[in-house]
Design an enzyme around this catalytic site. Structure first.
Site, PDB file in Angstrom:
ATOM      1  N   ASP A  67       0.819  -1.214   0.000  1.00 42.41           N
ATOM      2  CA  ASP A  67       0.000   0.000   0.000  1.00 42.41           C
ATOM      3  C   ASP A  67       0.850   1.259   0.000  1.00 42.41           C
ATOM      4  O   ASP A  67       2.072   1.210   0.204  1.00 42.41           O
ATOM      5  CB  ASP A  67      -0.957  -0.007   1.206  1.00 42.41           C
ATOM      6  CG  ASP A  67      -0.276  -0.460   2.496  1.00 42.41           C
ATOM      7  OD1 ASP A  67       0.956  -0.404   2.580  1.00 42.41           O
ATOM      8  OD2 ASP A  67      -0.994  -0.866   3.429  1.00 42.41           O
ATOM      9  N   HIS A 138      -6.810  -5.087  10.637  1.00 43.78           N
ATOM     10  CA  HIS A 138      -6.658  -4.891   9.187  1.00 43.78           C
ATOM     11  C   HIS A 138      -5.383  -5.531   8.654  1.00 43.78           C
ATOM     12  O   HIS A 138      -4.398  -5.682   9.384  1.00 43.78           O
ATOM     13  CB  HIS A 138      -6.740  -3.411   8.788  1.00 43.78           C
ATOM     14  CG  HIS A 138      -5.584  -2.557   9.231  1.00 43.78           C
ATOM     15  ND1 HIS A 138      -5.732  -1.258   9.653  1.00 43.78           N
ATOM     16  CD2 HIS A 138      -4.245  -2.797   9.284  1.00 43.78           C
ATOM     17  CE1 HIS A 138      -4.555  -0.737   9.938  1.00 43.78           C
ATOM     18  NE2 HIS A 138      -3.634  -1.660   9.735  1.00 43.78           N
ATOM     19  N   GLU A 143      -9.597  -1.946   6.081  1.00 43.94           N
ATOM     20  CA  GLU A 143     -10.177  -1.674   7.392  1.00 43.94           C
ATOM     21  C   GLU A 143     -11.437  -2.514   7.615  1.00 43.94           C
ATOM     22  O   GLU A 143     -12.001  -3.075   6.661  1.00 43.94           O
ATOM     23  CB  GLU A 143     -10.537  -0.185   7.466  1.00 43.94           C
ATOM     24  CG  GLU A 143      -9.344   0.755   7.274  1.00 43.94           C
ATOM     25  CD  GLU A 143      -8.414   0.814   8.483  1.00 43.94           C
ATOM     26  OE1 GLU A 143      -8.237  -0.202   9.177  1.00 43.94           O
ATOM     27  OE2 GLU A 143      -7.840   1.897   8.716  1.00 43.94           O
TER      28      GLU A 143
HETATM   29  P1  PGA Z   1       2.597  -1.575  12.697  1.00 45.06           P
HETATM   30  O1  PGA Z   1       1.385  -1.532  11.670  1.00 45.06           O
HETATM   31  O2  PGA Z   1       3.541  -2.604  12.173  1.00 45.06           O
HETATM   32  O3  PGA Z   1       3.201  -0.218  12.639  1.00 45.06           O
HETATM   33  O4  PGA Z   1       2.029  -1.934  14.027  1.00 45.06           O
HETATM   34  C1  PGA Z   1       0.850  -2.723  11.218  1.00 45.06           C
HETATM   35  C2  PGA Z   1      -0.323  -2.480  10.297  1.00 45.06           C
HETATM   36  O5  PGA Z   1      -1.033  -1.481  10.484  1.00 45.06           O
HETATM   37  O6  PGA Z   1      -0.536  -3.300   9.407  1.00 45.06           O
END
Ligand code: PGA
Length: 260
Positions: A67, A138, A143
């Site tokens: 993404d 997610h 989401e």
């Molecule tokens: P993070 O994010 O590794 O910064 O906890 C993970 C995500 O949102 O997929």
């Protein structure tokens, strides 16, 4: 879904890196799906160590990232292209021209997303997809409430993700976090032949519980991986702490990893 529960995030990152290194050694032209966020950084450092020790080379590997924030230039220091260059690509021997991140400045996001999917297909599909998990369950920026069949598209972030990301990036400034992103869909992700998901810390325990032991639901998009037949979750004890069958998963995955 296999759950590998490790004492520390360092140990989990090393085990996940072992899986990637083994795959690239076997298939030097592997197609990798890559992820950003704080979670995979330790694993990327382990991969860099493996390259330095000449255990593996990424020279022929091609990669597609999950993404990118919509509206951020690749040169922006909070863009995921910038993150990947800094945290992995410049540390290993991958050719930058073989790495792909969605263009956050695309004038026609739908066209950009369609072309991205077509490019993945032309490459033969993703051999191994790296994933983190959001505290709301997610994967990529899919989401709660996203179709489990979704394809790469423009998506909109929940207030909780904006808050999580502002804490880690954007110097805590909520108003600076973009509210939209271009993201691989859940359906796109589930087509990867192998999945390696990392989850660390107590703030991921509910998301991990939902992903592994909840029903398959668009309310926790990571739960779609329950239907994948080669998905591996590498987590620390804190992230696994709410799993009912955690002892069983730990034993079963150790048995399977031991016999690989
Ligand atoms: P993070 O994010 O590794 O910064 O906890 C993970 C995500 O949102 O997929």
């Amino acid at each position: 879904m296999e759950i590998v529960i490790c004492k520390t995030r360092e140990e989990a990152s090393r085990k996940a890196a072992d899986m990637i290194t083994a795959l690239v050694r076997k298939n030097p032209k592997a197609v990798l799906g890559l992820a950003t966020g704080s979670t995979p950084v330790l694993m990327y450092n382990e991969l860099a160590k493996d390259v330095k020790a000449k255990k593996v080379s990424f020279r022929q590997v091609r990669s597609w990232n999950l993404d990118e924030y919509y509206g951020l230039a690749p040169t922006h220091d909070q863009s995921y292209r910038y993150f990947m260059n800094e945290n992995l690509f410049r540390k290993i021997d991958i050719k930058l021209s073989n790495t792909h991140v969605l263009n956050g400045l695309a004038k026609d996001p739908a066209k950009e997303c369609k072309a991205y999917e077509a490019a993945i297909r032309r490459a033969g599909g993703i051999d191994l997809q790296v994933l983190g998990i959001g505290s709301d369950g997610h994967i990529a920026f899919n989401e709660p409430g996203t179709s489990l069949n979704s394809r790469t598209s423009i998506v909109y972030l929940t207030p909780s993700t904006i808050k999580d990301n502002a804490r880690l990036f954007f110097h805590g400034r909520l108003d600076e976090v973009p509210t939209a992103a271009l993201s691989m869909g859940v359906g796109t992700i589930c087509e990867a032949r192998k999945v390696v998901l990392l989850a660390f810390g107590a703030n991921k325990a509910d998301a991990v519980k939902g992903m592994v032991e909840g029903g398959i639901s668009q309310f926790c998009t990571a739960s779609a991986l329950q239907a994948h037949n080669d998905a591996w979750v590498f987590c620390d004890e804190a992230a696994a702490s709410k799993l009912k069958l955690r002892k069983y998963y730990a034993w079963r995955s150790a048995t399977k990893l031991g016999s690989r």
